[in-house]
Design a protein around this motif. Structure first.
Motif, PDB file in Angstrom:
ATOM      1  N   GLU A   1      -8.461  -2.978   8.564  1.00 58.03           N
ATOM      2  CA  GLU A   1      -9.319  -2.538   8.192  1.00 58.03           C
ATOM      3  C   GLU A   1     -10.662  -1.219   9.342  1.00 58.03           C
ATOM      4  OE1 GLU A   1     -14.492  -4.090   6.759  1.00 58.03           O
ATOM      5  OE2 GLU A   1     -13.921  -4.906   8.723  1.00 58.03           O
ATOM      6  N   GLU A   2     -10.326  -1.876  10.181  1.00 59.97           N
ATOM      7  CA  GLU A   2     -10.890  -0.809  11.667  1.00 59.97           C
ATOM      8  C   GLU A   2      -9.814   0.897  11.332  1.00 59.97           C
ATOM      9  OE1 GLU A   2     -12.597  -1.070  14.123  1.00 59.97           O
ATOM     10  OE2 GLU A   2     -14.016  -3.670  13.904  1.00 59.97           O
ATOM     11  N   ILE A   3      -8.893   0.296  11.238  1.00 60.52           N
ATOM     12  CA  ILE A   3      -8.224   1.636  10.885  1.00 60.52           C
ATOM     13  C   ILE A   3      -8.592   2.510   9.633  1.00 60.52           C
ATOM     14  CG2 ILE A   3      -5.740   2.132  11.135  1.00 60.52           C
ATOM     15  CD1 ILE A   3      -4.736  -0.432  13.174  1.00 60.52           C
ATOM     16  N   ALA A   4      -8.174   1.402   8.703  1.00 61.09           N
ATOM     17  CA  ALA A   4      -8.502   2.360   6.546  1.00 61.09           C
ATOM     18  C   ALA A   4      -9.796   2.623   7.159  1.00 61.09           C
ATOM     19  CB  ALA A   4      -8.629   0.820   6.312  1.00 61.09           C
ATOM     20  N   ARG A   5     -10.797   2.771   7.972  1.00 59.94           N
ATOM     21  CA  ARG A   5     -12.314   2.789   8.322  1.00 59.94           C
ATOM     22  C   ARG A   5     -12.407   3.641   9.099  1.00 59.94           C
ATOM     23  NH1 ARG A   5     -15.478  -1.799   5.431  1.00 59.94           N
ATOM     24  NH2 ARG A   5     -14.471  -2.061   3.575  1.00 59.94           N
ATOM     25  N   GLN A   6     -11.124   3.985  10.631  1.00 64.77           N
ATOM     26  CA  GLN A   6     -11.544   4.430  11.895  1.00 64.77           C
ATOM     27  C   GLN A   6     -12.827   4.736  12.700  1.00 64.77           C
ATOM     28  OE1 GLN A   6      -9.045   7.507  12.470  1.00 64.77           O
ATOM     29  NE2 GLN A   6      -8.149   6.211  10.742  1.00 64.77           N
TER      30      GLN A   6
ATOM     31  N   PRO B   1       5.561   5.212  12.078  1.00 66.85           N
ATOM     32  CA  PRO B   1       4.606   5.201  11.634  1.00 66.85           C
ATOM     33  C   PRO B   1       3.128   4.981  13.250  1.00 66.85           C
ATOM     34  CG  PRO B   1       5.826   3.190  13.657  1.00 66.85           C
ATOM     35  CD  PRO B   1       6.614   4.080  12.361  1.00 66.85           C
ATOM     36  N   ASP B   2       1.818   5.180  12.488  1.00 70.77           N
ATOM     37  CA  ASP B   2       0.674   5.833  13.520  1.00 70.77           C
ATOM     38  C   ASP B   2       0.793   4.911  13.800  1.00 70.77           C
ATOM     39  OD1 ASP B   2      -0.098   8.895  12.170  1.00 70.77           O
ATOM     40  OD2 ASP B   2       0.111   7.299  10.195  1.00 70.77           O
ATOM     41  N   PHE B   3      -0.022   3.380  13.678  1.00 71.73           N
ATOM     42  CA  PHE B   3      -0.307   2.033  14.469  1.00 71.73           C
ATOM     43  C   PHE B   3       1.423   0.734  14.474  1.00 71.73           C
ATOM     44  CE2 PHE B   3      -3.717   4.344  13.821  1.00 71.73           C
ATOM     45  CZ  PHE B   3      -4.650   4.193  14.352  1.00 71.73           C
ATOM     46  N   ALA B   4       1.645   0.361  15.614  1.00 70.14           N
ATOM     47  CA  ALA B   4       2.723  -0.226  15.937  1.00 70.14           C
ATOM     48  C   ALA B   4       1.881  -1.605  16.294  1.00 70.14           C
ATOM     49  CB  ALA B   4       3.708  -0.734  16.228  1.00 70.14           C
ATOM     50  N   PHE B   5       2.568  -3.077  15.925  1.00 75.66           N
ATOM     51  CA  PHE B   5       1.933  -4.454  16.259  1.00 75.66           C
ATOM     52  C   PHE B   5       2.656  -5.276  16.612  1.00 75.66           C
ATOM     53  CE2 PHE B   5      -1.617  -2.653  14.007  1.00 75.66           C
ATOM     54  CZ  PHE B   5      -3.331  -3.756  14.537  1.00 75.66           C
TER      55      PHE B   5
ATOM     56  N   LEU C   1      -3.792   3.162   3.992  1.00 77.50           N
ATOM     57  CA  LEU C   1      -2.852   2.797   4.766  1.00 77.50           C
ATOM     58  C   LEU C   1      -1.541   2.350   3.687  1.00 77.50           C
ATOM     59  CD1 LEU C   1      -4.705  -0.777   6.150  1.00 77.50           C
ATOM     60  CD2 LEU C   1      -4.853   2.028   7.396  1.00 77.50           C
ATOM     61  N   THR C   2      -0.345   2.757   4.407  1.00 77.04           N
ATOM     62  CA  THR C   2       1.080   1.796   4.101  1.00 77.04           C
ATOM     63  C   THR C   2       1.369   0.698   5.293  1.00 77.04           C
ATOM     64  OG1 THR C   2       1.230   2.985   2.887  1.00 77.04           O
ATOM     65  CG2 THR C   2       3.514   2.434   3.696  1.00 77.04           C
ATOM     66  N   LEU C   3       1.376  -0.640   4.992  1.00 80.11           N
ATOM     67  CA  LEU C   3       1.427  -1.569   5.722  1.00 80.11           C
ATOM     68  C   LEU C   3       3.045  -1.816   5.254  1.00 80.11           C
ATOM     69  CD1 LEU C   3      -1.475  -3.461   5.249  1.00 80.11           C
ATOM     70  CD2 LEU C   3      -1.051  -2.042   7.076  1.00 80.11           C
ATOM     71  N   TYR C   4       4.055  -2.081   6.706  1.00 74.55           N
ATOM     72  CA  TYR C   4       4.647  -1.980   7.130  1.00 74.55           C
ATOM     73  C   TYR C   4       4.969  -3.428   7.671  1.00 74.55           C
ATOM     74  CZ  TYR C   4       6.813   2.103   5.106  1.00 74.55           C
ATOM     75  OH  TYR C   4       6.578   3.763   4.447  1.00 74.55           O
ATOM     76  N   PHE C   5       5.837  -4.374   6.982  1.00 76.57           N
ATOM     77  CA  PHE C   5       6.263  -5.840   7.991  1.00 76.57           C
ATOM     78  C   PHE C   5       7.258  -6.360   7.717  1.00 76.57           C
ATOM     79  CE2 PHE C   5       2.106  -6.241   5.806  1.00 76.57           C
ATOM     80  CZ  PHE C   5       1.269  -6.578   6.386  1.00 76.57           C
ATOM     81  N   ILE C   6       7.676  -7.076   9.410  1.00 69.68           N
ATOM     82  CA  ILE C   6       8.962  -7.345   9.715  1.00 69.68           C
ATOM     83  C   ILE C   6       9.089  -8.640  10.595  1.00 69.68           C
ATOM     84  CG2 ILE C   6      11.735  -6.718  10.750  1.00 69.68           C
ATOM     85  CD1 ILE C   6      11.429  -4.019  10.913  1.00 69.68           C
ATOM     86  N   PRO C   7       9.357  -9.265   9.517  1.00 70.65           N
ATOM     87  CA  PRO C   7       8.231 -10.741  10.149  1.00 70.65           C
ATOM     88  C   PRO C   7      10.156 -11.195  10.199  1.00 70.65           C
ATOM     89  CG  PRO C   7       8.420 -10.903   7.838  1.00 70.65           C
ATOM     90  CD  PRO C   7       8.680  -9.498   7.898  1.00 70.65           C
TER      91      PRO C   7
ATOM     92  N   GLY D   1       0.893  -1.097   0.145  1.00 69.34           N
ATOM     93  CA  GLY D   1      -0.247   0.140  -0.208  1.00 69.34           C
ATOM     94  C   GLY D   1       0.992   1.368  -0.271  1.00 69.34           C
ATOM     95  N   GLN D   2       0.469   2.236  -0.567  1.00 70.28           N
ATOM     96  CA  GLN D   2       1.229   3.134  -0.341  1.00 70.28           C
ATOM     97  C   GLN D   2       0.170   4.766   0.504  1.00 70.28           C
ATOM     98  OE1 GLN D   2       3.919   4.820  -1.345  1.00 70.28           O
ATOM     99  NE2 GLN D   2       3.833   2.714  -2.752  1.00 70.28           N
ATOM    100  N   GLY D   3      -1.078   4.185   1.187  1.00 77.42           N
ATOM    101  CA  GLY D   3      -1.635   5.441   2.175  1.00 77.42           C
ATOM    102  C   GLY D   3      -0.829   6.086   2.947  1.00 77.42           C
ATOM    103  N   PRO D   4      -1.713   7.430   3.727  1.00 77.47           N
ATOM    104  CA  PRO D   4      -0.962   7.699   4.344  1.00 77.47           C
ATOM    105  C   PRO D   4      -1.295   7.440   6.052  1.00 77.47           C
ATOM    106  CG  PRO D   4      -3.293   8.885   3.997  1.00 77.47           C
ATOM    107  CD  PRO D   4      -3.415   7.546   3.116  1.00 77.47           C
ATOM    108  N   ILE D   5      -2.230   6.231   6.256  1.00 82.73           N
ATOM    109  CA  ILE D   5      -1.884   5.789   7.223  1.00 82.73           C
ATOM    110  C   ILE D   5      -0.723   5.270   7.428  1.00 82.73           C
ATOM    111  CG2 ILE D   5      -3.173   4.733   9.267  1.00 82.73           C
ATOM    112  CD1 ILE D   5      -5.384   6.342   8.233  1.00 82.73           C
ATOM    113  N   LYS D   6       0.227   4.999   8.137  1.00 84.78           N
ATOM    114  CA  LYS D   6       1.391   4.110   9.054  1.00 84.78           C
ATOM    115  C   LYS D   6       1.147   3.117   9.510  1.00 84.78           C
ATOM    116  CE  LYS D   6       3.909   7.152   7.918  1.00 84.78           C
ATOM    117  NZ  LYS D   6       5.593   8.246   7.536  1.00 84.78           N
TER     118      LYS D   6
END
Length: 467
Positions: free
Chosen positions: A277-282, A161-165, A111-117, A63-68
């Protein structure tokens, strides 16, 4: 479309990564999977650095969205469940023409999703918590002494990032308070200070967790809890929260009959996809913090086996006690065996067992060793059943080269004169004994496994080693 339970079941069934069906996979096992992801063209892959032992650590982007959003897994090498779920997600985001294209496009645009597995590939190689330098990376956010911890902090500062998991595993012995239900998933919005203050950043993490809990209740009812929220100033989750990313800890726990964590992995997939989904749609902003506080905290009162009201005789006296047994895993090469030990003795009324037996009226019977030396090829089901009925838990085999090899027989096998029983049960001693009466043996406890000798052809899965 709004993802409902049936959608999530369909998505998981379509995209579960079949190459990762056992939890002791290694760094080399994910390299071809990363190449498959790269070839799909839907996610970009960047090598962000190397581990201490020169294994690659990669970041994937969708993705290339504004929420990271930044997600990382397996900073503890023996906590692989979320890594499996991330590869399921990579497959999902690489799919098409399955009814989810509109959803993918929405996620990619918002969203822009960044994953570090597999952030700790050296620990993964050993199936150990710590890095190759024996440092707990999740206690290295402040000092960043490890190469891997420094890489994660660098990504935090770079991506903002705006959110981190923060994706982990917890042990199998957490339960929902007051019940024998194991916690399948525990969640936490980590505290950024000792006062456990709640600013908008942490509050948003709490609201996302409320949404995760709602969907998980449809998959594992009453099996979700909160992790301990004590502030850890050197922990990465606490610091990500402090650095301004709404941080969600997901701890993969246990599900009955799921030793390889396949159901728990599915719960990770469901939780993460629904969170996106919830973060994308707020939509998460409408949730109440009261619902976050209502999620119970983990309790830790489960054991693998709990024997209740066992009579033990010593020096002419009798006592009646409960005995708890843990089946600890011991790494053997790329596999493992179980070492069943006595974990607790006494009044354990408030504790639970995955296998929970009331043995009132029955007594402890010490185990014996078979007098004859055997060849391992002589062992079969009938011989072992006969030996167990005679009170024997240990056999000596002639083949000394078998030491350390794994087997699935419900009996202890030694390649020397060792004897793996230690008389009366003691804390930390191996769990090898019998339960019955003066006339008959009812249960055999062999290396922490329970065998009901009145039941034929028990469907049990043993993980034993030749000693």
């Amino acid at each position: 479309m709004k993802l409902i339970k049936d959608d999530l079941i369909k998505a998981f069934s379509l995209y579960e990564e079949k190459a990762l069906m056992h939890r002791r996979f290694k760094h080399a096992d994910i390299l071809p999977l990363l190449e498959n992801v790269r070839s799909s063209g839907r996610l970009s892959i960047t090598e962000i650095g190397k581990s201490t032992e020169n294994r690659s650590i990669c970041r994937l982007q969708y993705g290339q969205g504004p929420i990271k959003i930044l997600l990382w897994s397996q900073m503890h090498g023996d906590e692989p469940t979320a890594t499996m779920a991330l590869f399921d997600l990579f497959n999902f985001f690489g799919g098409e023409d399955d009814g989810f294209d509109a959803f993918r496009n929405e996620i990619a645009s918002k969203l822009t999703l960044y994953f570090i597995p597999m952030l700790n590939p050296d620990g993964t190689e050993r199936f150990q918590r710590r890095t190759a330098m024996d440092v707990d990376m999740n206690r290295d956010a402040r000092a960043t002494a490890t190469v891997e911890g420094a890489l994660l902090k660098e990504q935090a500062m770079l991506l903002k990032p705006d959110f981190a998991f923060n994706l982990h595993n917890q042990n199998n012995y957490y339960n929902i308070p007051g019940t024998n239900t194991p916690v399948t998933i525990s969640l936490l919005a980590p505290a950024y200070d000792y006062a456990r203050s709640i600013n908008e950043t942490r509050a948003d993490a709490m609201r996302v967790i409320v949404g995760i809990n709602k969907i998980l209740q449809e998959f594992v009812p009453n099996a979700v809890a909160k992790y301990d929220d004590e502030h850890t100033p050197r922990g990465f989750g606490d610091n990500f929260q402090k650095w301004g990313a709404s941080t969600i800890l997901i701890e993969s726990g246990a599900y009955v009959g799921d030793p390889e964590k396949m159901m728990v992995r599915k719960c990770n997939f469901v939780a993460l996809l629904k969170s996106f989904e919830e973060i994308a749609r707020q939509s998460f902003v409408s949730y109440s913090l009261v619902d976050y506080e209502a999620i119970p905290f983990n309790d830790e009162k489960l054991h693998d086996v709990l024997l209740r009201n066992l009579t033990i005789e010593q020096n002419g006296a009798q006592i009646v006690v409960d005995i708890a047994i843990r089946q600890n895993e011991k790494t053997i090469g790329s596999d493992y065996c179980v070492a069943g030990v006595v974990e607790d003795i006494g009044d354990l009324q408030d504790f639970y067992g995955y296998q929970d037996l009331d043995v009132s009226g029955l007594k402890f019977i010490p185990a014996k060793k078979y007098d004859n030396i055997l060849l391992i090829d002589q062992l079969d089901h009938n011989l072992i059943q006969n030996l167990l009925r005679k009170g024997i838990t240990t056999v000596h085999i002639r083949d000394g080269e078998a030491a350390g090899k794994l087997h699935q027989f419900p009996i202890n096998i030694v390649s020397s004169e060792s004897f793996l029983s230690e008389g009366l049960p003691k804390l930390g001693s191996m769990a090898n004994f019998f339960i019955g009466t003066d006339e008959n043996i009812r249960y055999a406890i062999v290396n922490g496994y329970v065998l009901d000798l009145t039941v034929a052809n028990q469907d049990l899965h043993y993980k034993n080693s030749v000693y």
